[in-house]
Motif scaffolding. Structure first.
Motif, PDB file in Angstrom:
ATOM      1  N   SER A 140       1.717  17.201  -7.069  1.00  7.66           N
ATOM      2  CA  SER A 140       1.058  15.533  -6.248  1.00  7.66           C
ATOM      3  C   SER A 140       1.021  15.215  -4.631  1.00  7.66           C
ATOM      4  N   ILE A 141       1.070  15.999  -4.657  1.00  7.55           N
ATOM      5  CA  ILE A 141       0.383  16.868  -3.022  1.00  7.55           C
ATOM      6  C   ILE A 141      -0.648  16.354  -3.020  1.00  7.55           C
ATOM      7  N   ILE A 142      -1.699  17.563  -3.643  1.00 10.69           N
ATOM      8  CA  ILE A 142      -3.378  17.290  -4.254  1.00 10.69           C
ATOM      9  C   ILE A 142      -3.457  15.798  -4.140  1.00 10.69           C
ATOM     10  N   GLU A 143      -2.957  15.377  -5.247  1.00  5.48           N
ATOM     11  CA  GLU A 143      -3.490  13.304  -6.136  1.00  5.48           C
ATOM     12  C   GLU A 143      -2.642  12.527  -4.885  1.00  5.48           C
ATOM     13  N   LEU A 144      -2.088  12.495  -3.998  1.00  3.94           N
ATOM     14  CA  LEU A 144      -2.102  11.754  -2.996  1.00  3.94           C
ATOM     15  C   LEU A 144      -2.978  12.106  -1.577  1.00  3.94           C
ATOM     16  N   ALA A 145      -2.725  13.725  -1.538  1.00  2.48           N
ATOM     17  CA  ALA A 145      -3.715  13.670   0.341  1.00  2.48           C
ATOM     18  C   ALA A 145      -5.405  13.178  -0.534  1.00  2.48           C
ATOM     19  N   LEU A 146      -5.601  13.501  -2.059  1.00  2.00           N
ATOM     20  CA  LEU A 146      -6.767  12.419  -2.220  1.00  2.00           C
ATOM     21  C   LEU A 146      -6.608  11.333  -1.918  1.00  2.00           C
TER      22      LEU A 146
ATOM     23  N   TYR B 195       0.684  -1.408   0.577  1.00  2.00           N
ATOM     24  CA  TYR B 195      -0.164  -0.046   0.290  1.00  2.00           C
ATOM     25  C   TYR B 195       0.327   0.749   0.130  1.00  2.00           C
ATOM     26  N   MET B 196       1.574   1.117   0.681  1.00  3.33           N
ATOM     27  CA  MET B 196       2.951   2.308   0.802  1.00  3.33           C
ATOM     28  C   MET B 196       3.407   2.642  -0.442  1.00  3.33           C
ATOM     29  N   GLY B 197       4.039   1.715  -0.445  1.00  5.71           N
ATOM     30  CA  GLY B 197       4.596   1.199  -2.240  1.00  5.71           C
ATOM     31  C   GLY B 197       3.833   2.044  -3.199  1.00  5.71           C
ATOM     32  N   CYS B 198       2.631   1.591  -3.668  1.00  6.49           N
ATOM     33  CA  CYS B 198       1.574   1.967  -4.320  1.00  6.49           C
ATOM     34  C   CYS B 198       1.883   3.776  -4.386  1.00  6.49           C
ATOM     35  N   MET B 199       1.338   3.924  -2.934  1.00  7.88           N
ATOM     36  CA  MET B 199       1.240   5.723  -2.678  1.00  7.88           C
ATOM     37  C   MET B 199       2.184   6.576  -3.100  1.00  7.88           C
TER      38      MET B 199
ATOM     39  N   ASN C 234      -8.476  -6.022  -4.865  1.00  4.62           N
ATOM     40  CA  ASN C 234      -7.009  -5.019  -4.571  1.00  4.62           C
ATOM     41  C   ASN C 234      -6.157  -5.479  -6.320  1.00  4.62           C
ATOM     42  N   VAL C 235      -7.089  -5.556  -6.889  1.00  9.23           N
ATOM     43  CA  VAL C 235      -5.640  -5.513  -8.038  1.00  9.23           C
ATOM     44  C   VAL C 235      -6.269  -4.632  -9.478  1.00  9.23           C
ATOM     45  N   ILE C 236      -5.276  -4.329  -9.524  1.00 10.73           N
ATOM     46  CA  ILE C 236      -5.277  -2.964 -10.068  1.00 10.73           C
ATOM     47  C   ILE C 236      -4.592  -3.459 -11.074  1.00 10.73           C
ATOM     48  N   ASN C 237      -5.813  -2.795 -12.345  1.00 11.09           N
ATOM     49  CA  ASN C 237      -5.410  -4.028 -14.453  1.00 11.09           C
ATOM     50  C   ASN C 237      -4.756  -1.688 -14.624  1.00 11.09           C
ATOM     51  N   HIS C 238      -2.906  -2.397 -13.923  1.00 15.14           N
ATOM     52  CA  HIS C 238      -2.448  -1.445 -15.367  1.00 15.14           C
ATOM     53  C   HIS C 238      -1.143  -1.485 -14.340  1.00 15.14           C
ATOM     54  N   TYR C 239       0.040  -1.270 -14.778  1.00 17.23           N
ATOM     55  CA  TYR C 239       1.132  -2.255 -14.968  1.00 17.23           C
ATOM     56  C   TYR C 239       2.101  -0.639 -13.557  1.00 17.23           C
ATOM     57  N   PHE C 240       1.132   0.141 -13.463  1.00 19.52           N
ATOM     58  CA  PHE C 240       2.115   1.024 -12.259  1.00 19.52           C
ATOM     59  C   PHE C 240       0.595   1.712 -11.027  1.00 19.52           C
ATOM     60  N   CYS C 241       0.723   2.352 -10.210  1.00 17.91           N
ATOM     61  CA  CYS C 241       0.076   2.289  -9.591  1.00 17.91           C
ATOM     62  C   CYS C 241      -0.852   4.099  -9.954  1.00 17.91           C
ATOM     63  N   ASP C 242      -2.248   4.660 -10.078  1.00 18.93           N
ATOM     64  CA  ASP C 242      -1.959   5.695 -10.955  1.00 18.93           C
ATOM     65  C   ASP C 242      -3.735   5.469 -10.438  1.00 18.93           C
ATOM     66  N   VAL C 243      -4.327   6.792 -10.429  1.00 18.70           N
ATOM     67  CA  VAL C 243      -5.838   7.101  -9.635  1.00 18.70           C
ATOM     68  C   VAL C 243      -6.975   6.704 -10.357  1.00 18.70           C
ATOM     69  N   HIS C 244      -6.542   6.940 -12.047  1.00 15.97           N
ATOM     70  CA  HIS C 244      -8.128   6.022 -12.153  1.00 15.97           C
ATOM     71  C   HIS C 244      -8.735   4.649 -11.188  1.00 15.97           C
ATOM     72  N   PRO C 245      -7.123   3.679 -12.091  1.00 14.70           N
ATOM     73  CA  PRO C 245      -7.446   2.166 -11.841  1.00 14.70           C
ATOM     74  C   PRO C 245      -7.262   1.801 -10.280  1.00 14.70           C
TER      75      PRO C 245
END
Length: 311
Positions: A154-160, A92-96, A170-181
């Protein structure tokens, strides 16, 4: 909204679940990432050690290359590692932290491209006042502004994202952590979060793109008054910038200038601004720029000369 999160680990689906495709992707993207590191490091060294590349344009180009390395390094190493292992997990922390990095270095690159467009506008439209307007102090302040703009976004997106509860899939349909997925996985209504994300990321993408269009329009209009040689040189330099802008802003606009929806093509589109653009930027700026090519040749010849003397 009370945040209740049970998810401590996310699973990244990656580019493909086909082992054969993964093997091809491993070779291709390992090569791409190596090219990103080598190409951009070469530009940084050339500008830093080359005595002829002292104008503001090359000052910003050096930091653009640095941001390209950082930006691709947020996603590429993890993607390559996941192509080697069966368990494609991220904490979770790595994703954020990954989300923070993507939304820090991405907008920072956007703002640096805007500053570089302004630099070209001053150089072509106000050549007699260029060194006065683009002095070292102003260049450093504009660069600092680009970094601060990226950090604020980035602070706004992270706070969000930190406000969202994740208590189910918990499966993210992407190759990195992004907002939409990631919004798709939250166990709460994410409509407001999606609107805020579109407003912030959309403002960065659309606002800066409009500024760039205005800058290059003014540049092209002013070229009518210059000699044929002046037009050729200016178009050569601006052509590199315009190519980079289109290659970077096109995919970014597709990804972030829309409501909270995901498409199957998102992963392929994201590759353009996280991997392809950082890899091609050094080629675009060197192949179309005689000064950079000559500086690289001199730097390489000097290195060979020193090694020969050492022997």
């Amino acid at each position: 909204m009370e945040k209740i999160s049970n998810v401590t680990v996310f699973i990244l689906r990656g580019l493909s679940q086909n082992p054969k495709v993964e093997e091809v992707c491993l070779v291709v993207f390992s090569f791409f990432y190596s090219a990103i590191l080598l190409g951009n490091l070469l530009i940084i060294l050339t500008v830093s050690m080359g005595n002829v590349l002292k104008s503001p344009m090359y000052f910003f180009l050096k930091y653009l290359s640095f941001v390209d390395i950082c930006y691709s390094s947020v996603t590429a190493p993890k993607m390559i590692i996941n192509l080697l292992v069966k368990s494609k997990t991220i904490s979770y922390m790595g994703c954020m932290l990954q989300l923070f990095g993507v939304h820090f270095f991405g907008p920072t690159e956007v703002f640096i491209l805007v500053v570089m467009a302004y630099d070209r506008y001053v150089a072509i439209c106000k050549p007699l006042h260029y060194m006065t307007i683009m002095d070292q102090d102003r260049c450093q302040k504009m660069l600092l502004g680009a970094w601060l703009g990226g950090f604020l976004h980035s602070i706004i997106e992270l706070a969000l994202m930190l406000q969202l509860p994740f208590c189910g899939p918990n499966v993210i349909n992407h190759y990195f952590c992004d907002v939409h997925p990631m919004l798709k996985l939250a166990c709460t209504d994410t409509y407001v979060f999606g609107v805020v994300d579109t407003a912030t990321s959309g403002t960065v993408a659309l606002g800066t793109f409009i500024i760039l269009i205005i800058s290059y329009t003014l540049i092209l209009m002013s070229l009518r008054k210059q000699s044929a040689e002046g037009r050729r040189k200016a178009l050569s330099t601006c052509g590199s910038h315009i190519t980079v802008v289109i290659m970077f802003f096109g995919p970014c606009t597709f990804m972030y200038m829309r409501p909270n929806t995901t498409f199957a093509e998102d992963k392929m589109v994201a590759l353009f601004y996280t991997i392809i653009a950082p890899m091609l930027n050094p080629l675009i700026y060197t192949l179309r720029n005689a000064e950079v090519k000559n500086a690289m040749k001199k730097l390489w010849c000097r290195k060979v000369f020193w090694e020969a003397n050492d022997k």
